[in-house]
Design a protein around this motif. Structure first.
Motif, PDB file in Angstrom:
ATOM      1  N   ASP A 102       0.240 -20.660  30.538  1.00 51.39           N
ATOM      2  CA  ASP A 102      -0.366 -21.994  30.626  1.00 51.39           C
ATOM      3  C   ASP A 102      -0.113 -22.809  29.352  1.00 51.39           C
ATOM      4  O   ASP A 102      -0.994 -23.515  28.856  1.00 51.39           O
ATOM      5  CB  ASP A 102      -1.876 -21.866  30.879  1.00 51.39           C
ATOM      6  CG  ASP A 102      -2.450 -23.101  31.570  1.00 51.39           C
ATOM      7  OD1 ASP A 102      -1.668 -23.834  32.207  1.00 51.39           O
ATOM      8  OD2 ASP A 102      -3.659 -23.342  31.455  1.00 51.39           O
TER       9      ASP A 102
ATOM     10  N   ASP B 225     -11.228 -19.924  42.073  1.00 50.09           N
ATOM     11  CA  ASP B 225     -10.214 -20.106  41.032  1.00 50.09           C
ATOM     12  C   ASP B 225      -9.318 -18.875  40.958  1.00 50.09           C
ATOM     13  O   ASP B 225      -9.778 -17.731  41.106  1.00 50.09           O
ATOM     14  CB  ASP B 225     -10.880 -20.330  39.673  1.00 50.09           C
ATOM     15  CG  ASP B 225     -11.499 -21.723  39.572  1.00 50.09           C
ATOM     16  OD1 ASP B 225     -11.247 -22.545  40.478  1.00 50.09           O
ATOM     17  OD2 ASP B 225     -12.238 -21.981  38.601  1.00 50.09           O
ATOM     18  N   ASP B 226      -8.028 -19.103  40.719  1.00 49.60           N
ATOM     19  CA  ASP B 226      -7.062 -18.007  40.661  1.00 49.60           C
ATOM     20  C   ASP B 226      -7.289 -17.141  39.418  1.00 49.60           C
ATOM     21  O   ASP B 226      -7.614 -17.648  38.342  1.00 49.60           O
ATOM     22  CB  ASP B 226      -5.636 -18.570  40.641  1.00 49.60           C
ATOM     23  CG  ASP B 226      -4.591 -17.476  40.676  1.00 49.60           C
ATOM     24  OD1 ASP B 226      -4.055 -17.141  39.602  1.00 49.60           O
ATOM     25  OD2 ASP B 226      -4.325 -16.947  41.766  1.00 49.60           O
TER      26      ASP B 226
ATOM     27  N   THR C  15      -9.053 -13.833  43.297  1.00 49.65           N
ATOM     28  CA  THR C  15      -9.834 -15.013  42.907  1.00 49.65           C
ATOM     29  C   THR C  15     -11.004 -14.569  42.028  1.00 49.65           C
ATOM     30  O   THR C  15     -11.299 -13.374  41.905  1.00 49.65           O
ATOM     31  CB  THR C  15     -10.386 -15.764  44.128  1.00 49.65           C
ATOM     32  OG1 THR C  15     -11.280 -14.886  44.844  1.00 49.65           O
ATOM     33  CG2 THR C  15      -9.270 -16.225  45.052  1.00 49.65           C
TER      34      THR C  15
ATOM     35  N   GLU D 216      -5.383 -18.043  36.172  1.00 49.46           N
ATOM     36  CA  GLU D 216      -5.949 -19.183  35.451  1.00 49.46           C
ATOM     37  C   GLU D 216      -7.170 -18.745  34.635  1.00 49.46           C
ATOM     38  O   GLU D 216      -7.381 -19.206  33.503  1.00 49.46           O
ATOM     39  CB  GLU D 216      -6.356 -20.283  36.435  1.00 49.46           C
ATOM     40  CG  GLU D 216      -5.184 -20.947  37.151  1.00 49.46           C
ATOM     41  CD  GLU D 216      -5.640 -21.955  38.183  1.00 49.46           C
ATOM     42  OE1 GLU D 216      -6.845 -22.292  38.198  1.00 49.46           O
ATOM     43  OE2 GLU D 216      -4.801 -22.408  38.977  1.00 49.46           O
TER      44      GLU D 216
ATOM     45  N   LYS E 220       0.618 -31.554  31.715  1.00 50.80           N
ATOM     46  CA  LYS E 220       1.262 -32.572  32.540  1.00 50.80           C
ATOM     47  C   LYS E 220       2.106 -33.485  31.658  1.00 50.80           C
ATOM     48  O   LYS E 220       1.669 -33.929  30.601  1.00 50.80           O
ATOM     49  CB  LYS E 220       0.209 -33.401  33.290  1.00 50.80           C
ATOM     50  CG  LYS E 220      -0.437 -32.650  34.444  1.00 50.80           C
ATOM     51  CD  LYS E 220      -1.410 -33.536  35.208  1.00 50.80           C
ATOM     52  CE  LYS E 220      -2.027 -32.782  36.379  1.00 50.80           C
ATOM     53  NZ  LYS E 220      -3.000 -33.625  37.120  1.00 50.80           N
TER      54      LYS E 220
ATOM     55  N   LYS F 148       6.706 -23.976  40.985  1.00 45.66           N
ATOM     56  CA  LYS F 148       5.276 -24.205  40.805  1.00 45.66           C
ATOM     57  C   LYS F 148       4.803 -25.395  41.640  1.00 45.66           C
ATOM     58  O   LYS F 148       3.694 -25.376  42.189  1.00 45.66           O
ATOM     59  CB  LYS F 148       4.974 -24.445  39.326  1.00 45.66           C
ATOM     60  CG  LYS F 148       3.495 -24.450  39.006  1.00 45.66           C
ATOM     61  CD  LYS F 148       3.195 -23.846  37.659  1.00 45.66           C
ATOM     62  CE  LYS F 148       1.699 -23.643  37.493  1.00 45.66           C
ATOM     63  NZ  LYS F 148       1.366 -22.963  36.245  1.00 45.66           N
ATOM     64  N   ILE F 149       5.651 -26.433  41.754  1.00 44.86           N
ATOM     65  CA  ILE F 149       5.291 -27.619  42.541  1.00 44.86           C
ATOM     66  C   ILE F 149       5.092 -27.255  44.009  1.00 44.86           C
ATOM     67  O   ILE F 149       4.170 -27.746  44.669  1.00 44.86           O
ATOM     68  CB  ILE F 149       6.377 -28.711  42.392  1.00 44.86           C
ATOM     69  CG1 ILE F 149       6.322 -29.309  40.987  1.00 44.86           C
ATOM     70  CG2 ILE F 149       6.195 -29.819  43.437  1.00 44.86           C
ATOM     71  CD1 ILE F 149       7.485 -30.213  40.650  1.00 44.86           C
ATOM     72  N   ILE F 150       5.961 -26.368  44.538  1.00 50.78           N
ATOM     73  CA  ILE F 150       5.862 -25.993  45.966  1.00 50.78           C
ATOM     74  C   ILE F 150       4.968 -24.766  46.170  1.00 50.78           C
ATOM     75  O   ILE F 150       4.977 -24.147  47.225  1.00 50.78           O
ATOM     76  CB  ILE F 150       7.254 -25.769  46.588  1.00 50.78           C
ATOM     77  CG1 ILE F 150       7.984 -24.613  45.901  1.00 50.78           C
ATOM     78  CG2 ILE F 150       8.087 -27.042  46.532  1.00 50.78           C
ATOM     79  CD1 ILE F 150       9.310 -24.236  46.553  1.00 50.78           C
ATOM     80  N   HIS F 151       4.231 -24.374  45.077  1.00 50.93           N
ATOM     81  CA  HIS F 151       3.247 -23.279  45.143  1.00 50.93           C
ATOM     82  C   HIS F 151       3.878 -21.938  45.499  1.00 50.93           C
ATOM     83  O   HIS F 151       3.358 -21.173  46.313  1.00 50.93           O
ATOM     84  CB  HIS F 151       2.127 -23.613  46.132  1.00 50.93           C
ATOM     85  CG  HIS F 151       1.422 -24.893  45.819  1.00 50.93           C
ATOM     86  ND1 HIS F 151       0.641 -25.054  44.694  1.00 50.93           N
ATOM     87  CD2 HIS F 151       1.408 -26.097  46.463  1.00 50.93           C
ATOM     88  CE1 HIS F 151       0.153 -26.291  44.661  1.00 50.93           C
ATOM     89  NE2 HIS F 151       0.615 -26.948  45.713  1.00 50.93           N
ATOM     90  N   VAL F 152       5.030 -21.667  44.888  1.00 41.82           N
ATOM     91  CA  VAL F 152       5.682 -20.370  45.008  1.00 41.82           C
ATOM     92  C   VAL F 152       5.697 -19.741  43.619  1.00 41.82           C
ATOM     93  O   VAL F 152       5.895 -20.444  42.627  1.00 41.82           O
ATOM     94  CB  VAL F 152       7.131 -20.515  45.536  1.00 41.82           C
ATOM     95  CG1 VAL F 152       7.840 -19.166  45.544  1.00 41.82           C
ATOM     96  CG2 VAL F 152       7.133 -21.112  46.930  1.00 41.82           C
ATOM     97  N   ASP F 153       5.462 -18.439  43.548  1.00 36.49           N
ATOM     98  CA  ASP F 153       5.479 -17.756  42.259  1.00 36.49           C
ATOM     99  C   ASP F 153       6.849 -17.947  41.607  1.00 36.49           C
ATOM    100  O   ASP F 153       7.866 -17.515  42.155  1.00 36.49           O
ATOM    101  CB  ASP F 153       5.199 -16.263  42.462  1.00 36.49           C
ATOM    102  CG  ASP F 153       5.031 -15.516  41.143  1.00 36.49           C
ATOM    103  OD1 ASP F 153       5.464 -16.060  40.106  1.00 36.49           O
ATOM    104  OD2 ASP F 153       4.490 -14.409  41.148  1.00 36.49           O
TER     105      ASP F 153
END
Length: 497
Positions: free
Chosen positions: A369, A237-238, A157, A241, A373, A457-462
């Motif tokens: 990135d 923040d990651d 982070t 990002e 959306k 990405k939706i389920i927060h998996v790399d």
């Protein structure tokens, strides 16, 4: 006799100067031998000259396999405070541990005083608890407070990356006053190229680049020349990002702020470069179905490499149960028509490669990135058109190539297929089967390779972790199912068998 000795000394001096001049261009092995030779001769002057001419990190990497603490201690003690802190941070964690274990409290304190808090934290994170406790015990109160603060932030982070050593000025100060402050405090700051500006309530209100400061009038205030369109990040923040923000806005440094927009630290570009390399290595490892390697290949123990690779191989073997189940359902076809088995590897490889290509491109774009959306539908529509054109091209090539293999290279015997079309007709129909299967497989595999990263990405998996094995597994199942169903329901009836 005296003249001979003088000439010999002059020759040795010239050789020494030549060695130092050549040190910049030496290969790592040459540099290593050179440094170790200097240490063995206890030539402190020449060792300092090496450090004057060769970057610290090149020397550290050249001797990264040295585990003799006496050599490491000699180097650290001889090169002095000018180089010791940076050189120490470039050594391997094992070497750092050896040095700290052998240092006196006074030497640890001296090292700490010449190091930045974030570099100290990076070192301590790799050390056993007893050495961490010793370092913290020796550290001055303010530094100890900063180290403890940074150690408590979650890994990967902004908080774990930031340093608390930066230049922060009030917006009412004049350019002349700020330049004087930079002269006083600049050496202890991580960077002087970006100065952070605060108001009377300690809220961040802008930044000033060093070149803007130098070229401004002495009587101008920070409020007059500061950049108001600055970007900041939060402590949680990651890091990926944040790396993308540095790239997007072309930053040298970024402030880390709390909810009240007060600065609690900064992140500099040198840390971001490390993050970019780390994230890239991690993604490449995951896409290749290998756990991330923390150390260079040649320095990683054999057993550790085995343990990194073994779980993924087992996972992929287990996931292949789907392909095995499909094959077993159609084993009567394979036993009756051996030609089906000949071309199944071609279909599986082509489908897997197509899905893998798409996955790699989408995972890279997500990591950079590049998508916003609402871009998902645009990506899917674009990828469908790409897949359709590729499928038609590959299908046409596969038809010709498969026919060539059977007719010219005699790969795949169809003479046992007693049909009204004869051998050539059977070969054309089998080639059509392979081509049709590949058209369907290419389209489906690229669609799977395109959508899976977004789902991950939706389920927060790399996405890089999930997409490699899952894309391969699903594409294999679809390919085999398409292949056998087309044969059973379309081509076998055409051949009247």
């Amino acid at each position: 006799m005296e003249n001979e000795e003088k000439e010999l000394l002059e020759e040795n001096k010239e050789d020494s100067e030549l060695d130092i001049a050549e040190a910049k261009n030496m290969e790592p092995n040459e540099l290593r031998e050179n440094v170790l030779d200097i240490v063995s001769r206890k030539d402190a002057k020449q060792l300092r000259e090496i450090f004057d001419n060769v970057p610290n990190i090149d020397i550290a990497e050249a001797i990264d396999d040295v585990d003799d603490v006496t050599i490491l201690l000699y180097i650290i003690r001889v090169i002095g405070t000018e180089y010791s802190a940076d050189f120490f941070s470039d050594l391997t964690s094992d070497q750092q541990e050896l040095i700290i274990s052998s240092f006196t409290d006074a030497e640890i304190l001296k090292l700490l005083e010449n190091s930045f808090a974030d570099d100290i934290v990076d070192t301590l994170e790799e050390m056993p608890a007893n050495l961490v406790h010793r370092v913290l015990k020796v550290a001055p109160k303010e530094l100890r407070k900063d180290i403890n603060t940074l150690l408590n932030y979650e890994e990967d982070t902004a908080g774990s990356l930031m340093t608390t050593e930066y230049l922060e000025m009030k917006d009412t100060l004049t350019v002349e006053e700020v330049i004087e402050e930079v002269r006083k405090k600049g050496r202890d700051a991580e960077t002087i190229y970006t100065i952070f500006v605060k108001d009377s309530k300690r809220t961040m209100v802008g930044t000033v680049d060093l070149d803007d400061l130098i070229f401004a009038k002495k009587t101008d205030t920070m409020n007059d020349i500061m950049n108001r369109d600055f970007v900041t990040c939060q402590v949680n923040d990651d890091q990926e990002e944040i790396a993308n923000m540095f790239k997007r806005y072309d930053l040298n440094a970024m402030a880390v702020v709390n909810k009240e927009n007060k600065i609690i630290g900064i992140i500099t570009i040198d840390d971001i470069v490390d993050i970019i390399v780390e994230e890239a290595n991690e993604d490449i490892s995951h896409l290749s179905n290998v756990s991330n390697m923390e150390e260079p290949y040649l320095k990683t123990p054999i057993l550790k490499i085995v343990l990194k690779c073994l779980p993924w191989i087992i996972v992929l073997m287990v996931l292949q149960i789907g392909s095995a189940a499909i094959t077993s359902q159609f084993d009567h076809l394979i036993s009756s028509f051996a030609i089906l088995a000949v071309f199944s590897p071609l279909i599986l490889d082509a489908g897997g490669n197509a899905g893998g290509q798409t996955t790699t491109m989408i995972v890279r774009s997500l990591a950079m990135d590049e998508f916003e959306k609402g871009d998902f539908k645009r990506v899917v529509w674009k990828e469908f058109r790409v897949a359709l054109l590729l499928a038609l091209a590959i299908g046409a090539f596969a038809f010709g190539w498969t026919l060539f293999e059977m007719a010219v290279l005699h790969i795949g015997d169809v003479s046992y297929l007693q049909t009204e079309y004869g051998v050539i007709g059977a070969q054309i129909l089998v080639s059509s089967l392979v081509a049709s299967t590949l058209v369907v497989t290419m389209i489906i595999s690229r669609m799977i390779g395109c959508t899976l990263p977004f789902f991950a990405k939706i389920i927060h998996v790399d996405p890089a972790v999930m997409c490699g094995p899952f894309t391969t597994t699903v594409v294999d199942i679809v390919s085999l199912l398409t292949y056998f169903l087309l044969w059973q329901n379309v081509f076998a009836p055409l051949l009247n068998i």
